[in-house]
Write a protein that holds these residues in place. Structure first.
Motif, PDB file in Angstrom:
ATOM      1  N   LYS A  70       8.320  64.079   1.333  1.00  0.00           N
ATOM      2  CA  LYS A  70       7.744  63.239   0.280  1.00  0.00           C
ATOM      3  C   LYS A  70       8.821  62.709  -0.662  1.00  0.00           C
ATOM      4  O   LYS A  70       8.841  61.517  -1.000  1.00  0.00           O
ATOM      5  CB  LYS A  70       6.705  64.042  -0.505  1.00  0.00           C
ATOM      6  N   HIS A  71       9.760  63.573  -1.050  1.00  0.00           N
ATOM      7  CA  HIS A  71      10.830  63.135  -1.959  1.00  0.00           C
ATOM      8  C   HIS A  71      11.819  62.208  -1.241  1.00  0.00           C
ATOM      9  O   HIS A  71      12.264  61.199  -1.824  1.00  0.00           O
ATOM     10  CB  HIS A  71      11.556  64.354  -2.521  1.00  0.00           C
ATOM     11  N   PHE A  72      12.167  62.521  -0.007  1.00  0.00           N
ATOM     12  CA  PHE A  72      13.082  61.654   0.740  1.00  0.00           C
ATOM     13  C   PHE A  72      12.484  60.264   0.941  1.00  0.00           C
ATOM     14  O   PHE A  72      13.173  59.245   0.765  1.00  0.00           O
ATOM     15  CB  PHE A  72      13.408  62.283   2.096  1.00  0.00           C
ATOM     16  N   LEU A  73      11.219  60.204   1.305  1.00  0.00           N
ATOM     17  CA  LEU A  73      10.589  58.902   1.552  1.00  0.00           C
ATOM     18  C   LEU A  73      10.459  58.090   0.276  1.00  0.00           C
ATOM     19  O   LEU A  73      10.599  56.863   0.293  1.00  0.00           O
ATOM     20  CB  LEU A  73       9.214  59.120   2.187  1.00  0.00           C
ATOM     21  N   SER A  85      14.815  47.078  -0.199  1.00  0.00           N
ATOM     22  CA  SER A  85      14.340  45.795  -0.707  1.00  0.00           C
ATOM     23  C   SER A  85      12.958  45.485  -0.140  1.00  0.00           C
ATOM     24  O   SER A  85      12.670  45.772   1.025  1.00  0.00           O
ATOM     25  CB  SER A  85      15.322  44.692  -0.305  1.00  0.00           C
ATOM     26  N   PRO A  86      12.068  44.902  -0.942  1.00  0.00           N
ATOM     27  CA  PRO A  86      10.738  44.529  -0.411  1.00  0.00           C
ATOM     28  C   PRO A  86      10.801  43.532   0.734  1.00  0.00           C
ATOM     29  O   PRO A  86       9.847  43.442   1.516  1.00  0.00           O
ATOM     30  CB  PRO A  86      10.030  43.935  -1.635  1.00  0.00           C
ATOM     31  N   ASP A  87      11.894  42.783   0.836  1.00  0.00           N
ATOM     32  CA  ASP A  87      12.029  41.845   1.945  1.00  0.00           C
ATOM     33  C   ASP A  87      12.389  42.547   3.254  1.00  0.00           C
ATOM     34  O   ASP A  87      12.258  41.942   4.326  1.00  0.00           O
ATOM     35  CB  ASP A  87      13.102  40.803   1.612  1.00  0.00           C
ATOM     36  N   ASN A  88      12.815  43.802   3.165  1.00  0.00           N
ATOM     37  CA  ASN A  88      13.194  44.541   4.370  1.00  0.00           C
ATOM     38  C   ASN A  88      11.939  44.903   5.166  1.00  0.00           C
ATOM     39  O   ASN A  88      10.939  45.365   4.595  1.00  0.00           O
ATOM     40  CB  ASN A  88      13.951  45.815   3.976  1.00  0.00           C
ATOM     41  N   PRO A  89      11.948  44.711   6.471  1.00  0.00           N
ATOM     42  CA  PRO A  89      10.746  45.053   7.260  1.00  0.00           C
ATOM     43  C   PRO A  89      10.409  46.541   7.231  1.00  0.00           C
ATOM     44  O   PRO A  89       9.274  46.922   7.520  1.00  0.00           O
ATOM     45  CB  PRO A  89      11.100  44.590   8.678  1.00  0.00           C
ATOM     46  N   GLU A  90      11.370  47.413   6.895  1.00  0.00           N
ATOM     47  CA  GLU A  90      11.094  48.844   6.827  1.00  0.00           C
ATOM     48  C   GLU A  90      10.366  49.239   5.552  1.00  0.00           C
ATOM     49  O   GLU A  90       9.905  50.381   5.443  1.00  0.00           O
ATOM     50  CB  GLU A  90      12.397  49.643   6.920  1.00  0.00           C
ATOM     51  N   PHE A  91      10.261  48.334   4.587  1.00  0.00           N
ATOM     52  CA  PHE A  91       9.639  48.687   3.312  1.00  0.00           C
ATOM     53  C   PHE A  91       8.169  49.060   3.498  1.00  0.00           C
ATOM     54  O   PHE A  91       7.704  50.081   2.963  1.00  0.00           O
ATOM     55  CB  PHE A  91       9.777  47.524   2.324  1.00  0.00           C
ATOM     56  N   GLN A  92       7.421  48.269   4.236  1.00  0.00           N
ATOM     57  CA  GLN A  92       6.011  48.557   4.472  1.00  0.00           C
ATOM     58  C   GLN A  92       5.834  49.829   5.296  1.00  0.00           C
ATOM     59  O   GLN A  92       4.917  50.631   5.041  1.00  0.00           O
ATOM     60  CB  GLN A  92       5.344  47.371   5.182  1.00  0.00           C
ATOM     61  N   GLN A  93       6.691  50.050   6.280  1.00  0.00           N
ATOM     62  CA  GLN A  93       6.594  51.259   7.087  1.00  0.00           C
ATOM     63  C   GLN A  93       6.828  52.505   6.244  1.00  0.00           C
ATOM     64  O   GLN A  93       6.101  53.503   6.359  1.00  0.00           O
ATOM     65  CB  GLN A  93       7.602  51.189   8.231  1.00  0.00           C
ATOM     66  N   LEU A  94       7.835  52.453   5.380  1.00  0.00           N
ATOM     67  CA  LEU A  94       8.120  53.598   4.524  1.00  0.00           C
ATOM     68  C   LEU A  94       7.014  53.817   3.496  1.00  0.00           C
ATOM     69  O   LEU A  94       6.686  54.965   3.162  1.00  0.00           O
ATOM     70  CB  LEU A  94       9.465  53.391   3.823  1.00  0.00           C
ATOM     71  N   GLY A 119      10.937  55.493  12.706  1.00  0.00           N
ATOM     72  CA  GLY A 119      10.809  56.920  13.020  1.00  0.00           C
ATOM     73  C   GLY A 119       9.610  57.550  12.330  1.00  0.00           C
ATOM     74  O   GLY A 119       8.822  58.280  12.954  1.00  0.00           O
ATOM     75  N   PHE A 120       9.435  57.263  11.032  1.00  0.00           N
ATOM     76  CA  PHE A 120       8.301  57.848  10.325  1.00  0.00           C
ATOM     77  C   PHE A 120       6.988  57.166  10.696  1.00  0.00           C
ATOM     78  O   PHE A 120       5.928  57.774  10.566  1.00  0.00           O
ATOM     79  CB  PHE A 120       8.540  57.766   8.815  1.00  0.00           C
ATOM     80  N   GLU A 121       7.042  55.930  11.122  1.00  0.00           N
ATOM     81  CA  GLU A 121       5.825  55.280  11.597  1.00  0.00           C
ATOM     82  C   GLU A 121       5.308  55.949  12.870  1.00  0.00           C
ATOM     83  O   GLU A 121       4.093  56.085  13.075  1.00  0.00           O
ATOM     84  CB  GLU A 121       6.088  53.800  11.846  1.00  0.00           C
ATOM     85  N   GLN A 122       6.215  56.404  13.726  1.00  0.00           N
ATOM     86  CA  GLN A 122       5.820  57.141  14.920  1.00  0.00           C
ATOM     87  C   GLN A 122       5.495  58.598  14.615  1.00  0.00           C
ATOM     88  O   GLN A 122       4.775  59.257  15.365  1.00  0.00           O
ATOM     89  CB  GLN A 122       6.959  57.088  15.962  1.00  0.00           C
ATOM     90  N   PHE A 123       5.983  59.093  13.497  1.00  0.00           N
ATOM     91  CA  PHE A 123       5.787  60.499  13.138  1.00  0.00           C
ATOM     92  C   PHE A 123       4.441  60.737  12.452  1.00  0.00           C
ATOM     93  O   PHE A 123       3.805  61.775  12.670  1.00  0.00           O
ATOM     94  CB  PHE A 123       6.934  60.940  12.224  1.00  0.00           C
ATOM     95  N   CYS A 124       3.982  59.798  11.629  1.00  0.00           N
ATOM     96  CA  CYS A 124       2.767  60.003  10.821  1.00  0.00           C
ATOM     97  C   CYS A 124       1.503  60.223  11.645  1.00  0.00           C
ATOM     98  O   CYS A 124       0.645  61.022  11.229  1.00  0.00           O
ATOM     99  CB  CYS A 124       2.585  58.818   9.862  1.00  0.00           C
ATOM    100  N   PRO A 125       1.289  59.568  12.799  1.00  0.00           N
ATOM    101  CA  PRO A 125       0.071  59.873  13.569  1.00  0.00           C
ATOM    102  C   PRO A 125      -0.025  61.312  14.057  1.00  0.00           C
ATOM    103  O   PRO A 125      -1.112  61.750  14.447  1.00  0.00           O
ATOM    104  CB  PRO A 125       0.160  58.893  14.753  1.00  0.00           C
ATOM    105  N   ALA A 135       4.213  55.583   5.179  1.00  0.00           N
ATOM    106  CA  ALA A 135       4.604  56.973   5.445  1.00  0.00           C
ATOM    107  C   ALA A 135       4.526  57.821   4.177  1.00  0.00           C
ATOM    108  O   ALA A 135       4.139  58.999   4.233  1.00  0.00           O
ATOM    109  CB  ALA A 135       6.015  57.015   6.026  1.00  0.00           C
ATOM    110  N   VAL A 136       4.874  57.236   3.025  1.00  0.00           N
ATOM    111  CA  VAL A 136       4.775  57.980   1.761  1.00  0.00           C
ATOM    112  C   VAL A 136       3.335  58.379   1.483  1.00  0.00           C
ATOM    113  O   VAL A 136       3.046  59.522   1.095  1.00  0.00           O
ATOM    114  CB  VAL A 136       5.343  57.126   0.599  1.00  0.00           C
ATOM    115  N   ARG A 137       2.400  57.461   1.686  1.00  0.00           N
ATOM    116  CA  ARG A 137       0.990  57.779   1.445  1.00  0.00           C
ATOM    117  C   ARG A 137       0.482  58.856   2.395  1.00  0.00           C
ATOM    118  O   ARG A 137      -0.235  59.785   1.980  1.00  0.00           O
ATOM    119  CB  ARG A 137       0.143  56.508   1.576  1.00  0.00           C
ATOM    120  N   ALA A 138       0.840  58.752   3.672  1.00  0.00           N
ATOM    121  CA  ALA A 138       0.361  59.733   4.650  1.00  0.00           C
ATOM    122  C   ALA A 138       0.927  61.125   4.370  1.00  0.00           C
ATOM    123  O   ALA A 138       0.207  62.131   4.416  1.00  0.00           O
ATOM    124  CB  ALA A 138       0.726  59.281   6.061  1.00  0.00           C
TER     125      ALA A 138
END
Length: 505
Positions: free
Chosen positions: A238-241, A249-258, A170-176, A261-264
């Protein structure tokens, strides 16, 4: 053998139960029917001695230990679940992460639902109706509401993904689409100003706004309170993300997406803070400008920042009495002012500017006030003046000293960076000389260059042309004299630049 152990266990249990009730005869004697049958039974005794209790306690412990031994011998065939301590701690940590992640996700979804409802109120009851009625012109309407409608559409899509539990996607689609928030952030001060002007001048809009805010859906919330909601929501994102990323967990595929999103979102949040600081600084500059009498001193500069203000005593050089003055410190200047006369009809509460000291070439020194004493003295040395500032409050004079040192240090470092950049962008001398020689040498024929090359001596150095080999008086002579002067100029410049640290390749 097994039957014997079971029988022994049962007998020990019955004995234990019998010992646990030492006053069973007393209970029998207390019964009226028992007394009638056998009146010679003794009366119930008092509490038994302590050593008997200890003995019975030891017997109970021994009996329990025997029971445990028997149970272990009978149930020894059952496998015991043995889990390593490290694996157990990792599993507990993951479960704790999962609980925190679920709690954060639930709060995020609930707050997003409420946020979308508030955005829907703005777009439905203000933007759309104002557009249909034509109460406000299009440029005024866009100045007030900016990109709020686009933000509403983007957040509705985000809410759909969040309700499905797809936080990373969701946030990966939201950041652009964060540029809608960026445009809204840059326009928020203009929106507030235009809204205030329309409420003062436009009677129809004022009536319309009051009517819409009286609806039960608004819950007595005004439009002025709804407009800053996207800025507040970015800070919440920013706080939620961050919480979601820390509990994923870093092994979770959502870790990189989140993480992306935190940086953006953090960049947009930083822009909000910078704009707020810039607006606050602009208000401070305007306030101080109104405090100064007349229009001689211009404070509204693009790179000027307000630092502080306060009363300090100036020490005159001839030893007369100190005089209190009002000082305004900015990022590049220090203003000394005195209060106007209280009898003045219009400028009684203003100040008259006396001196403006530039901080570009200022040196700050503390004369005294290093130890715990009453007050202190600061020396400011400028290019053409020297200023001594004194205060009886040591904490105040120390704050002034730190502020002055920080302002001067930042200004000098900024000037140093700009100076180095100018040096890097400066054109090299050799290329400049080549550019000057090329137009002078262009009208000469190629045969002249060959003749000059042939006149080289045995040492490989070129000899200057003699007077007999010069061209006739006219353009050729002028060009030859220019060449001789230009050949001598680089030697002089190289001698001047030999002392500098800059090396030109």
């Amino acid at each position: 053998m097994l039957i014997f152990l079971i029988y022994k266990r049962l007998s020990l249990r019955s004995l234990d139960c019998y010992c646990a009730k030492p006053d069973h005869r007393a209970s029998l004697s207390s019964c009226p029917h028992t007394r009638d049958v056998n009146p010679e039974l003794p009366r119930p005794r008092k509490r038994p001695p302590v050593f008997n209790l200890k003995r019975r306690h030891i017997d109970r412990v021994t009996t329990c230990s025997r029971d445990d031994t028997l149970t272990r011998s009978v149930m020894s065939f059952a496998p015991s679940p043995c889990v390593p301590a490290g694996a157990r701690s990792v599993q507990e940590q993951r479960e704790r992460w999962d609980r925190k992640r679920k709690c954060t996700g639930r709060e995020l979804v609930q707050s997003e639902q409420k946020y979308c409802e508030q955005l829907d109120l703005i777009t439905t009851y203000f933007v759309e109706i104002l557009k249909a009625k034509g109460t406000l012109r299009q440029d005024i309407r866009e100045s007030i509401f900016s990109s709020i409608k686009s933000i509403h559409l983007v957040n509705q899509t985000l809410l759909t993904h969040l309700e499905e539990g797809k936080f990373g996607y969701g946030f990966e689609q939201f950041c652009p689409h964060l540029h809608f928030y960026t445009a809204y952030v840059d326009n928020i001060q203009t929106a507030k100003r235009v809204l205030m002007v329309q409420l003062k001048k436009n009677k129809a809009f004022r009536r319309f706004k009051k009517l819409q805010e009286s609806r039960p859906e608004f819950h007595k919330i005004k439009l002025e309170d709804l407009l800053p909601l996207p800025l507040q929501r970015i800070q919440q994102y920013k706080h939620f993300l961050r919480d979601l990323t820390e509990n994923t967990s870093p092994d979770n595929p959502e870790f990189q997406q989140l993480s992306r999103a935190v940086r953006a979102v953090s960049e947009v949040a930083q822009r909000i803070q910078d704009n707020a600081r810039s607006h606050e600084n602009h208000l401070q500059l305007r306030r101080v400008q109104k405090l100064l009498k007349g229009r001689k001193t211009r404070l509204l500069a693009p790179d000027r920042w307000y630092v502080r203000e306060g009363w300090l005593k100036t020490v005159p050089p001839k030893g007369t009495e100190t005089k209190p003055k009002m000082f305004f410190l900015f990022s590049d200047i220090l203003i000394q002012a005195k209060p106007c006369s209280s009898m003045h009809p219009t400028n009684g509460d203003k100040f008259s500017c006396q001196r403006v000291y530039p901080l570009k070439e200022c040196t700050v020194d503390k004369v005294f006030g290093h130890t715990k004493s009453q007050g202190g003295l600061i020396s400011l040395t400028f290019a053409r003046a020297k200023l001594l500032l004194m205060s009886s409050d040591q904490e105040d004079i120390n704050d002034w000293y730190r502020s002055l040192c920080l302002a001067v240090g930042q200004l000098k470092s900024k000037n140093t960076v700009v100076h180095r950049r100018e040096e890097l962008l400066r054109q090299p001398l050799r290329s400049a000389m080549d550019g000057q020689q090329s137009p002078a040498a262009s009208p000469q024929p190629h045969g002249r260059k060959r003749a000059m090359v042939r006149e080289e001596g045995p040492e490989g150095s070129q000899r200057p042309c003699s007077s007999s080999s010069r061209a006739p008086a006219g353009d050729g002579a002028a060009s030859t004299s220019k060449k001789i002067k230009l050949s001598e100029a680089p030697n002089a410049r190289s001698q001047e630049s030999s002392g500098s640290s800059c090396v030109i390749l």
